[in-house]
Scaffold this motif. Sequence first.
Motif, PDB file in Angstrom:
ATOM      1  N   ARG A   4      88.185 -55.720 115.054  1.00  0.00           N
ATOM      2  CA  ARG A   4      87.159 -54.717 115.252  1.00  0.00           C
ATOM      3  C   ARG A   4      87.457 -53.495 114.394  1.00  0.00           C
ATOM      4  O   ARG A   4      88.598 -53.052 114.267  1.00  0.00           O
ATOM      5  CB  ARG A   4      87.090 -54.304 116.728  1.00  0.00           C
ATOM      6  CG  ARG A   4      85.972 -53.292 117.000  1.00  0.00           C
ATOM      7  CD  ARG A   4      85.864 -52.929 118.473  1.00  0.00           C
ATOM      8  NE  ARG A   4      85.511 -54.102 119.251  1.00  0.00           N
ATOM      9  CZ  ARG A   4      86.335 -54.691 120.106  1.00  0.00           C
ATOM     10  NH1 ARG A   4      87.540 -54.231 120.281  1.00  0.00           N
ATOM     11  NH2 ARG A   4      85.949 -55.765 120.779  1.00  0.00           N
ATOM     12  N   THR A  10      84.816 -47.358 109.776  1.00  0.00           N
ATOM     13  CA  THR A  10      83.676 -47.928 109.059  1.00  0.00           C
ATOM     14  C   THR A  10      83.073 -46.911 108.116  1.00  0.00           C
ATOM     15  O   THR A  10      82.760 -47.196 106.961  1.00  0.00           O
ATOM     16  CB  THR A  10      82.603 -48.406 110.061  1.00  0.00           C
ATOM     17  OG1 THR A  10      83.178 -49.385 110.916  1.00  0.00           O
ATOM     18  CG2 THR A  10      81.404 -48.989 109.338  1.00  0.00           C
ATOM     19  N   TYR A  62      77.218 -55.412 108.245  1.00  0.00           N
ATOM     20  CA  TYR A  62      78.136 -55.601 109.387  1.00  0.00           C
ATOM     21  C   TYR A  62      77.413 -55.185 110.664  1.00  0.00           C
ATOM     22  O   TYR A  62      77.071 -54.016 110.846  1.00  0.00           O
ATOM     23  CB  TYR A  62      79.402 -54.778 109.157  1.00  0.00           C
ATOM     24  CG  TYR A  62      80.435 -54.879 110.258  1.00  0.00           C
ATOM     25  CD1 TYR A  62      80.599 -56.045 111.000  1.00  0.00           C
ATOM     26  CD2 TYR A  62      81.294 -53.806 110.523  1.00  0.00           C
ATOM     27  CE1 TYR A  62      81.558 -56.126 111.984  1.00  0.00           C
ATOM     28  CE2 TYR A  62      82.266 -53.891 111.507  1.00  0.00           C
ATOM     29  CZ  TYR A  62      82.391 -55.059 112.243  1.00  0.00           C
ATOM     30  OH  TYR A  62      83.344 -55.151 113.220  1.00  0.00           O
ATOM     31  N   ASN A  65      79.558 -54.413 115.629  1.00  0.00           N
ATOM     32  CA  ASN A  65      80.807 -53.685 115.828  1.00  0.00           C
ATOM     33  C   ASN A  65      80.735 -52.897 117.141  1.00  0.00           C
ATOM     34  O   ASN A  65      79.676 -52.406 117.536  1.00  0.00           O
ATOM     35  CB  ASN A  65      81.045 -52.736 114.651  1.00  0.00           C
ATOM     36  CG  ASN A  65      82.403 -52.075 114.711  1.00  0.00           C
ATOM     37  OD1 ASN A  65      83.390 -52.682 115.139  1.00  0.00           O
ATOM     38  ND2 ASN A  65      82.464 -50.834 114.276  1.00  0.00           N
ATOM     39  N   SER A  66      81.858 -52.792 117.835  1.00  0.00           N
ATOM     40  CA  SER A  66      81.927 -52.100 119.135  1.00  0.00           C
ATOM     41  C   SER A  66      81.025 -52.757 120.177  1.00  0.00           C
ATOM     42  O   SER A  66      80.433 -52.071 121.021  1.00  0.00           O
ATOM     43  CB  SER A  66      81.557 -50.612 118.972  1.00  0.00           C
ATOM     44  OG  SER A  66      82.424 -49.971 118.079  1.00  0.00           O
ATOM     45  N   ASN A 175      83.749 -59.319 117.929  1.00  0.00           N
ATOM     46  CA  ASN A 175      84.076 -58.333 116.888  1.00  0.00           C
ATOM     47  C   ASN A 175      82.959 -58.094 115.870  1.00  0.00           C
ATOM     48  O   ASN A 175      83.131 -57.287 114.953  1.00  0.00           O
ATOM     49  CB  ASN A 175      85.337 -58.764 116.148  1.00  0.00           C
ATOM     50  CG  ASN A 175      86.555 -58.698 117.045  1.00  0.00           C
ATOM     51  OD1 ASN A 175      86.685 -57.792 117.866  1.00  0.00           O
ATOM     52  ND2 ASN A 175      87.447 -59.672 116.909  1.00  0.00           N
ATOM     53  N   GLY A 176      81.852 -58.759 115.986  1.00  0.00           N
ATOM     54  CA  GLY A 176      80.764 -58.540 115.036  1.00  0.00           C
ATOM     55  C   GLY A 176      80.725 -59.579 113.924  1.00  0.00           C
ATOM     56  O   GLY A 176      81.663 -60.366 113.734  1.00  0.00           O
TER      57      GLY A 176
END
Length: 260
Positions: A4, A10, A62, A65-66, A175-176
Amino acid sequence: MLRRVSARATLVGVTLLGTTSLAHAAEVCFSSAGTHGALSVTESGPGCGTFLTYGPITNGLYMGNSNTTEACTFSFSPAVLGSTVNVKLTAHSCVAGACEEAEFSINGTHYVVAPADLDNTQPPGGSPLQITAAGDIVEAPGGSGDGYGTVTFNSAPGSTTSLTINHVVTLGEPNGTIYEVCADDSGTSAPTNTPTNTPASTNTPTASSTPTITNTPTIANTPDIVVPEIPTLSGSGLRLLLVLLLGAALVYVVKTRGES
């Protein structure tokens, strides 16, 4: 497996610009808005604008995320041939109580991915993906949490103006996923090889080329037929002839009577 990335990392460590690459003559690949080949792409949605290089995808979109469910819509101008649109995925995971799905919409309508649409050999690497009962994409059971694959929208409309990627967190804290979109920028018609300027035939026979007989035999040196001239009598000659005829006739009469 993808680790992550924090929101701060990012923003600081990831270049926030998509890249354009050419897979073949008319295909352009991208993960952000801009002019890509002959294609003008705009984007909208909370899932747009974050990029990450992972595996064979450079500066891919991406999403997730989160543990975030989010979507990004790409709009195309001019419209593209739907069957040329495809999306590459890497780091797509569904393991150890953490699962995410990729859902797609074409022109605002949910697209049900068919088996023929999913290619688990491209991009190479990772673990395979599979299709859910609803026609969406998850990592196949037994995977490593790093699913790779490409979805091609073979049954999409001939005129496709938008693609939406909806990244859905269905379980835990995955984690995306990194996405890259590709499309043919030549428009809604497949290229054709229509011949132009076809030369007209110049060997078509015409009346002027019809052969004619030029050696027609003629009769030459034909002898003339000579007609002898018949003498004509003048007035005195004619009277003499009549006297002679009358004299001959008189002699004949006298002779005939004497014999009788």
